[in-house]
Scaffold this active site. Structure first.
Site, PDB file in Angstrom:
ATOM      1  N   GLN A  36       0.722  -1.127   0.108  1.00 55.99           N
ATOM      2  CA  GLN A  36      -0.067   0.196   0.022  1.00 55.99           C
ATOM      3  C   GLN A  36       0.904   1.196   0.115  1.00 55.99           C
ATOM      4  OE1 GLN A  36      -2.781  -0.304   3.339  1.00 55.99           O
ATOM      5  NE2 GLN A  36      -3.416  -2.283   2.510  1.00 55.99           N
ATOM      6  N   CYS A  37       1.854   1.296  -0.850  1.00 50.16           N
ATOM      7  CA  CYS A  37       2.797   2.129  -0.950  1.00 50.16           C
ATOM      8  C   CYS A  37       2.856   2.849  -2.311  1.00 50.16           C
ATOM      9  CB  CYS A  37       4.182   1.779  -0.605  1.00 50.16           C
ATOM     10  SG  CYS A  37       5.771   2.999  -0.664  1.00 50.16           S
ATOM     11  N   GLY A  38       3.201   4.314  -2.252  1.00 47.65           N
ATOM     12  CA  GLY A  38       3.158   4.979  -3.617  1.00 47.65           C
ATOM     13  C   GLY A  38       4.123   4.310  -4.445  1.00 47.65           C
TER      14      GLY A  38
END
Length: 161
Positions: A36-38
Protein backbone atom coordinates in the site's frame (compact mmCIF):
# COMPACT_ATOMS: atom_id res chain seq x y z
CA UNK A 1 29.81 -12.78 12.14
CA UNK A 2 28.29 -12.80 8.68
CA UNK A 3 30.68 -12.13 5.83
CA UNK A 4 28.40 -12.46 2.79
CA UNK A 5 24.73 -12.34 1.93
CA UNK A 6 24.83 -16.14 1.67
CA UNK A 7 25.30 -16.38 5.46
CA UNK A 8 21.62 -15.50 6.02
CA UNK A 9 18.34 -17.33 5.84
CA UNK A 10 14.83 -16.00 5.38
CA UNK A 11 11.40 -17.62 5.44
CA UNK A 12 9.02 -17.65 2.49
CA UNK A 13 5.45 -16.38 2.65
CA UNK A 14 4.51 -20.04 3.14
CA UNK A 15 6.77 -20.25 6.21
CA UNK A 16 9.43 -22.43 4.59
CA UNK A 17 13.14 -21.89 5.22
CA UNK A 18 14.90 -20.02 2.41
CA UNK A 19 18.67 -20.23 3.03
CA UNK A 20 20.51 -17.78 0.83
CA UNK A 21 23.46 -20.21 0.83
CA UNK A 22 21.45 -22.24 -1.71
CA UNK A 23 21.90 -19.30 -4.10
CA UNK A 24 25.68 -19.09 -3.70
CA UNK A 25 27.33 -17.80 -6.86
CA UNK A 26 24.26 -15.93 -8.10
CA UNK A 27 23.74 -12.18 -7.88
CA UNK A 28 20.76 -11.15 -5.73
CA UNK A 29 18.47 -8.13 -5.74
CA UNK A 30 16.85 -7.88 -2.30
CA UNK A 31 13.99 -5.40 -1.97
CA UNK A 32 11.92 -4.41 1.07
CA UNK A 33 8.37 -4.18 -0.26
CA UNK A 34 4.90 -2.99 0.76
CA UNK A 35 1.48 -3.41 -0.85
CA UNK A 36 0.00 0.00 0.00
CA UNK A 37 2.85 2.36 -0.88
CA UNK A 38 3.25 4.95 -3.59
CA UNK A 39 6.16 2.82 -4.84
CA UNK A 40 4.11 -0.41 -4.95
CA UNK A 41 3.85 -0.26 -8.78
CA UNK A 42 7.59 -1.07 -8.76
CA UNK A 43 6.48 -4.70 -8.37
CA UNK A 44 5.81 -4.61 -12.14
CA UNK A 45 9.34 -3.43 -12.86
CA UNK A 46 10.83 -6.00 -10.51
CA UNK A 47 8.86 -8.72 -12.27
CA UNK A 48 10.19 -7.45 -15.61
CA UNK A 49 13.74 -7.72 -14.20
CA UNK A 50 12.93 -11.28 -13.15
CA UNK A 51 11.85 -12.12 -16.70
CA UNK A 52 14.86 -10.39 -18.29
CA UNK A 53 17.67 -11.45 -15.95
CA UNK A 54 16.37 -14.34 -13.85
CA UNK A 55 15.98 -17.03 -16.47
CA UNK A 56 19.62 -17.16 -17.45
CA UNK A 57 21.86 -19.87 -16.03
CA UNK A 58 23.23 -18.34 -12.86
CA UNK A 59 20.98 -15.34 -13.45
CA UNK A 60 19.76 -12.70 -11.06
CA UNK A 61 17.58 -13.78 -8.13
CA UNK A 62 15.05 -11.20 -6.98
CA UNK A 63 13.87 -11.48 -3.39
CA UNK A 64 11.01 -9.40 -2.03
CA UNK A 65 10.80 -8.90 1.73
CA UNK A 66 7.51 -7.30 2.80
CA UNK A 67 7.76 -4.92 5.73
CA UNK A 68 5.27 -2.86 7.68
CA UNK A 69 8.00 -0.59 9.11
CA UNK A 70 7.18 2.49 7.05
CA UNK A 71 3.76 4.09 7.30
CA UNK A 72 2.02 0.78 8.12
CA UNK A 73 1.84 0.16 4.37
CA UNK A 74 2.04 -3.64 4.60
CA UNK A 75 -0.67 -4.54 7.13
CA UNK A 76 -1.67 -7.85 5.53
CA UNK A 77 -0.74 -11.38 6.51
CA UNK A 78 1.27 -13.75 4.32
CA UNK A 79 -1.65 -15.14 2.27
CA UNK A 80 -2.99 -11.66 1.51
CA UNK A 81 0.47 -10.37 0.54
CA UNK A 82 1.04 -13.31 -1.81
CA UNK A 83 -2.39 -13.00 -3.40
CA UNK A 84 -1.95 -9.24 -3.89
CA UNK A 85 1.45 -9.63 -5.58
CA UNK A 86 0.31 -12.42 -7.85
CA UNK A 87 -3.07 -11.00 -8.89
CA UNK A 88 -1.97 -7.37 -9.36
CA UNK A 89 1.57 -7.76 -10.68
CA UNK A 90 2.01 -11.40 -11.70
CA UNK A 91 4.95 -11.71 -9.30
CA UNK A 92 6.90 -14.94 -9.78
CA UNK A 93 10.06 -13.94 -7.93
CA UNK A 94 10.68 -15.14 -4.37
CA UNK A 95 8.59 -13.40 -1.74
CA UNK A 96 9.55 -13.79 1.90
CA UNK A 97 7.59 -13.46 5.11
CA UNK A 98 6.94 -9.99 6.47
CA UNK A 99 9.97 -8.79 8.44
CA UNK A 100 11.32 -5.72 10.15
CA UNK A 101 13.99 -4.00 8.07
CA UNK A 102 14.94 -1.11 10.36
CA UNK A 103 15.89 -0.54 13.96
CA UNK A 104 16.81 -3.01 16.68
CA UNK A 105 14.17 -5.50 15.49
CA UNK A 106 15.46 -5.55 11.91
CA UNK A 107 16.08 -8.97 10.40
CA UNK A 108 19.82 -9.75 10.64
CA UNK A 109 20.06 -9.67 6.83
CA UNK A 110 18.87 -6.05 6.76
CA UNK A 111 21.16 -5.15 9.65
CA UNK A 112 24.06 -6.54 7.61
CA UNK A 113 22.94 -4.83 4.39
CA UNK A 114 22.68 -1.53 6.27
CA UNK A 115 26.18 -1.96 7.68
CA UNK A 116 27.57 -2.77 4.24
CA UNK A 117 25.75 0.13 2.57
CA UNK A 118 26.60 2.70 5.24
CA UNK A 119 24.39 5.17 7.06
CA UNK A 120 22.59 6.49 3.98
CA UNK A 121 22.03 2.97 2.64
CA UNK A 122 19.90 1.77 5.53
CA UNK A 123 16.25 1.38 4.50
CA UNK A 124 14.48 4.70 4.96
CA UNK A 125 11.30 3.70 3.15
CA UNK A 126 9.77 0.84 1.20
CA UNK A 127 11.40 -0.47 -1.98
CA UNK A 128 15.05 0.04 -1.07
CA UNK A 129 17.04 -2.28 -3.32
CA UNK A 130 20.28 -4.13 -2.51
CA UNK A 131 22.26 -5.71 -5.34
CA UNK A 132 24.90 -8.29 -4.45
CA UNK A 133 27.75 -9.71 -6.49
CA UNK A 134 28.28 -13.40 -7.20
CA UNK A 135 30.72 -13.56 -4.26
CA UNK A 136 27.94 -12.43 -1.89
CA UNK A 137 29.26 -8.94 -1.26
CA UNK A 138 27.09 -5.85 -1.64
CA UNK A 139 27.62 -4.28 -5.05
CA UNK A 140 25.30 -1.31 -4.74
CA UNK A 141 22.13 -0.09 -3.06
CA UNK A 142 19.32 2.01 -4.48
CA UNK A 143 16.69 4.13 -2.76
CA UNK A 144 12.96 3.84 -3.33
CA UNK A 145 13.16 6.52 -5.99
CA UNK A 146 15.31 4.34 -8.25
CA UNK A 147 12.84 2.50 -10.45
CA UNK A 148 13.62 -1.09 -11.48
CA UNK A 149 13.67 -0.03 -15.13
CA UNK A 150 16.11 2.84 -14.54
CA UNK A 151 19.35 2.85 -16.51
CA UNK A 152 21.29 3.15 -13.25
CA UNK A 153 19.91 -0.14 -11.91
CA UNK A 154 20.07 -1.86 -15.30
CA UNK A 155 23.77 -1.00 -15.66
CA UNK A 156 24.50 -2.23 -12.13
CA UNK A 157 22.76 -5.55 -12.86
CA UNK A 158 24.70 -5.95 -16.11
CA UNK A 159 27.93 -5.42 -14.16
CA UNK A 160 27.21 -8.25 -11.68
CA UNK A 161 25.79 -10.68 -14.24
Amino acid sequence: MAETVYDFSLRTLQGEAFPLAALRGRPLLIVNTASQCGFTPQYAGLQALQVTWGGQDGGLVIIGVPSNDFGNQEPGEAAAIGAFCESNYGVTFAMMEKSHVKGAQAHPLFQWLGEQAGFLGKPRWNFYKYLTRRDGSLAEWFSSKTAPESQKLQRAIEAVI
